[in-house]
Motif scaffolding. Structure first.
Motif, PDB file in Angstrom:
ATOM      1  N   ILE A  64       0.836  -1.188   0.000  1.00 25.38           N
ATOM      2  CA  ILE A  64       0.000   0.000   0.000  1.00 25.38           C
ATOM      3  C   ILE A  64       0.880   1.250   0.000  1.00 25.38           C
ATOM      4  O   ILE A  64       1.788   1.380   0.847  1.00 25.38           O
ATOM      5  CB  ILE A  64      -0.948   0.019   1.205  1.00 25.38           C
ATOM      6  N   THR A  65       0.604   2.162  -0.924  1.00 26.33           N
ATOM      7  CA  THR A  65       1.314   3.444  -0.986  1.00 26.33           C
ATOM      8  C   THR A  65       0.294   4.576  -0.876  1.00 26.33           C
ATOM      9  O   THR A  65      -0.904   4.374  -1.150  1.00 26.33           O
ATOM     10  CB  THR A  65       2.080   3.563  -2.312  1.00 26.33           C
ATOM     11  N   PRO A  66       0.726   5.773  -0.470  1.00 30.61           N
ATOM     12  CA  PRO A  66      -0.228   6.879  -0.290  1.00 30.61           C
ATOM     13  C   PRO A  66      -0.953   7.284  -1.558  1.00 30.61           C
ATOM     14  O   PRO A  66      -2.030   7.896  -1.478  1.00 30.61           O
ATOM     15  CB  PRO A  66       0.663   8.013   0.223  1.00 30.61           C
ATOM     16  N   ASN A  67      -0.383   7.003  -2.732  1.00 33.67           N
ATOM     17  CA  ASN A  67      -1.042   7.431  -3.967  1.00 33.67           C
ATOM     18  C   ASN A  67      -2.019   6.398  -4.511  1.00 33.67           C
ATOM     19  O   ASN A  67      -2.589   6.586  -5.586  1.00 33.67           O
ATOM     20  CB  ASN A  67       0.006   7.754  -5.035  1.00 33.67           C
ATOM     21  N   MET A  68      -2.222   5.310  -3.805  1.00 32.37           N
ATOM     22  CA  MET A  68      -3.193   4.312  -4.249  1.00 32.37           C
ATOM     23  C   MET A  68      -4.606   4.746  -3.875  1.00 32.37           C
ATOM     24  O   MET A  68      -4.811   5.445  -2.879  1.00 32.37           O
ATOM     25  CB  MET A  68      -2.890   2.946  -3.615  1.00 32.37           C
ATOM     26  N   THR A  69      -5.588   4.277  -4.642  1.00 30.29           N
ATOM     27  CA  THR A  69      -6.996   4.590  -4.384  1.00 30.29           C
ATOM     28  C   THR A  69      -7.834   3.332  -4.597  1.00 30.29           C
ATOM     29  O   THR A  69      -7.699   2.663  -5.633  1.00 30.29           O
ATOM     30  CB  THR A  69      -7.503   5.699  -5.324  1.00 30.29           C
ATOM     31  N   PHE A  70      -8.676   3.043  -3.603  1.00 28.29           N
ATOM     32  CA  PHE A  70      -9.608   1.912  -3.724  1.00 28.29           C
ATOM     33  C   PHE A  70     -10.958   2.461  -4.188  1.00 28.29           C
ATOM     34  O   PHE A  70     -11.534   3.349  -3.555  1.00 28.29           O
ATOM     35  CB  PHE A  70      -9.760   1.193  -2.382  1.00 28.29           C
ATOM     36  N   THR A  71     -11.457   1.934  -5.305  1.00 22.90           N
ATOM     37  CA  THR A  71     -12.682   2.455  -5.917  1.00 22.90           C
ATOM     38  C   THR A  71     -13.787   1.403  -5.860  1.00 22.90           C
ATOM     39  O   THR A  71     -13.576   0.247  -6.244  1.00 22.90           O
ATOM     40  CB  THR A  71     -12.424   2.823  -7.398  1.00 22.90           C
ATOM     41  N   VAL A 109      -5.181   2.254   6.188  1.00 21.72           N
ATOM     42  CA  VAL A 109      -3.820   1.794   5.895  1.00 21.72           C
ATOM     43  C   VAL A 109      -3.108   2.788   4.975  1.00 21.72           C
ATOM     44  O   VAL A 109      -1.906   3.062   5.131  1.00 21.72           O
ATOM     45  CB  VAL A 109      -3.877   0.383   5.271  1.00 21.72           C
ATOM     46  N   LYS A 110      -3.847   3.339   4.019  1.00 23.57           N
ATOM     47  CA  LYS A 110      -3.263   4.333   3.110  1.00 23.57           C
ATOM     48  C   LYS A 110      -2.789   5.558   3.891  1.00 23.57           C
ATOM     49  O   LYS A 110      -1.688   6.080   3.647  1.00 23.57           O
ATOM     50  CB  LYS A 110      -4.303   4.724   2.063  1.00 23.57           C
ATOM     51  N   GLU A 111      -3.586   6.017   4.845  1.00 26.14           N
ATOM     52  CA  GLU A 111      -3.197   7.167   5.663  1.00 26.14           C
ATOM     53  C   GLU A 111      -1.987   6.822   6.524  1.00 26.14           C
ATOM     54  O   GLU A 111      -1.072   7.641   6.703  1.00 26.14           O
ATOM     55  CB  GLU A 111      -4.382   7.594   6.535  1.00 26.14           C
ATOM     56  N   ALA A 112      -1.972   5.584   7.070  1.00 29.11           N
ATOM     57  CA  ALA A 112      -0.826   5.168   7.870  1.00 29.11           C
ATOM     58  C   ALA A 112       0.436   5.094   7.016  1.00 29.11           C
ATOM     59  O   ALA A 112       1.535   5.471   7.452  1.00 29.11           O
ATOM     60  CB  ALA A 112      -1.113   3.808   8.519  1.00 29.11           C
ATOM     61  N   ALA A 113       0.292   4.647   5.772  1.00 31.15           N
ATOM     62  CA  ALA A 113       1.444   4.594   4.876  1.00 31.15           C
ATOM     63  C   ALA A 113       1.944   6.005   4.544  1.00 31.15           C
ATOM     64  O   ALA A 113       3.150   6.248   4.431  1.00 31.15           O
ATOM     65  CB  ALA A 113       1.075   3.846   3.603  1.00 31.15           C
ATOM     66  N   ARG A 114       1.008   6.941   4.395  1.00 30.59           N
ATOM     67  CA  ARG A 114       1.412   8.330   4.126  1.00 30.59           C
ATOM     68  C   ARG A 114       2.178   8.912   5.302  1.00 30.59           C
ATOM     69  O   ARG A 114       3.238   9.540   5.127  1.00 30.59           O
ATOM     70  CB  ARG A 114       0.170   9.178   3.845  1.00 30.59           C
ATOM     71  N   LEU A 115       1.690   8.686   6.516  1.00 34.06           N
ATOM     72  CA  LEU A 115       2.396   9.195   7.697  1.00 34.06           C
ATOM     73  C   LEU A 115       3.764   8.541   7.826  1.00 34.06           C
ATOM     74  O   LEU A 115       4.753   9.191   8.197  1.00 34.06           O
ATOM     75  CB  LEU A 115       1.550   8.929   8.955  1.00 34.06           C
TER      76      LEU A 115
END
Length: 355
Positions: A64-71, A109-115
């Motif tokens: 998971i990276t911060p630039n990923m998006t689940f649609t 998880v995306k937010e945690a990866a960004r932090l």
């Protein structure tokens, strides 16, 4: 495949798909059945991954990276693009609630990866002396690779950034070109499979019920035939009872005649008793009268005996007739109930045949 330092933080079950690398439009199912899809956290590298294993093969291994998006593309289907794996993953869930839970966890998880990335960049800026340059110099931003332990730090050039940006645009274009209806059809396909299995089970149960109803109907028909035979026997006995009715009328008439005769004889006896005093003079007539009186009394006793037997016969005949009438009534009630049950079963079979 997965190091012991990684711990699962969330798991669910879903049907896993990957985009067709040839067409970039169609979904390819990864397995015939739903698989366990889990979020894993690597505390050593501070990395989050989505992992799903089918047998001994890793179906999904997406960092998971911060630039990923689940649609969410439908009520039960969602997807995300992984540029590192150069693919798009799709998940079909059993319910909308499972899809919402997975999407919420993806956002967390995306937010945690960004932090974690910001924290890593801040730490790199503080420890890397090469970054202490003048403002007019331009250097590529350092990104720590998370491919595995023991690897050196890699730096992306501007050309690499352009390539990644181009790859992102290509993936976005691929997703935009993908038919939403096809994705929904893939998601609904598994829902229809579940509904089909339920319908097949219901059909088997209905067939079993039909077989049971047919057996019950045959039993009812057999019992009805038996009751009809019994009614025929009772009707024949009823015809016999009609002849018994005629005999009863004859007996009643005979009883009336006997009672009238007894009454007449009693009057004669009373007359003879009244005349007995005046006939003492004629001994011959007296003896004749006494003998006649004795005969009359004997005949009177015989008539009384016959009357008693006739009354007893009449009582037995009436009792037998009442008993037979009660049995006929009971059989008729039973036949009415069975006919009503047969009618309901036939209606049920007719409705089932229509459905």
């Amino acid at each position: 495949l997965f190091c012991c330092r990684e711990q699962p933080i969330f798991s669910t079950r879903a049907h896993v798909f990957q985009i067709d690398p040839a067409t970039k439009r169609n979904w390819i199912p990864a397995s015939k059945h739903a698989l366990t899809v889990s979020y894993f956290y690597d505390a050593t590298r501070n990395v989050y991954r989505i992992i799903s294993v089918g047998g001994t093969k890793a179906i999904i291994n997406s960092t998971i990276t911060p630039n990923m998006t689940f649609t969410k593309t439908s009520q039960k289907f969602g997807q995300w693009a992984d540029s590192r794996a150069n693919t798009v993953y799709g998940l079909g869930f059993a319910s909308e609630q499972h899809l919402s839970q997975f999407a919420e966890k993806f956002q967390e998880v995306k937010e945690a990866a960004r932090l974690a990335r910001e924290k890593s960049q801040d730490k790199t800026e503080l420890t890397n002396p090469a970054l202490n340059i003048t403002s007019h110099q331009v250097l590529p931003s350092p990104i720590i690779s998370s491919n595995g332990p023991g690897e050196d730090k890699l730096f992306r050039s501007q050309s690499a950034d352009v390539e990644i940006t181009t790859e992102k645009e290509r993936l976005k274009k691929m997703l935009s070109e993908g038919s939403v209806s096809e994705v929904q059809w893939e998601a609904e396909f598994f829902s229809l499979q579940d509904n089909n299995n339920k319908l097949v089970a219901a059909l088997h149960e209905a067939n079993a019920n039909v077989d049971q109803w047919k057996k019950q109907l045959a039993a009812y028909q057999e019992e009805t035939e038996t009751l009809r035979q019994r009614v025929a026997e009772l009707e024949s006995q009823g015809a016999h009872d009609s002849s018994s009715e005629n005999n009863k009328e004859d007996l009643s008439q005979t009883l009336e005649e006997l009672e009238l005769l007894i009454k007449t004889k009693d009057e004669e006896i009373q007359m003879l008793k009244s005349q007995k005093c005046s006939r003492w003079e004629a001994e011959g007539e007296r003896e004749e009268t006494l003998q006649k009186l004795q005969e009359l009394e004997t005949r009177n006793a015989e008539l009384e005996r016959r009357l008693h037997l006739a009354e007893q016969t009449l009582a037995e005949t009436l009792a037998e007739r009442e008993k037979m009438q009660s049995e006929v009534t009971k059989v008729a009630e039973i036949m009415d109930v069975k006919i009503f049950e047969l009618s309901e079963i036939r209606q049920g079979l007719a409705k089932l045949a229509e459905s």
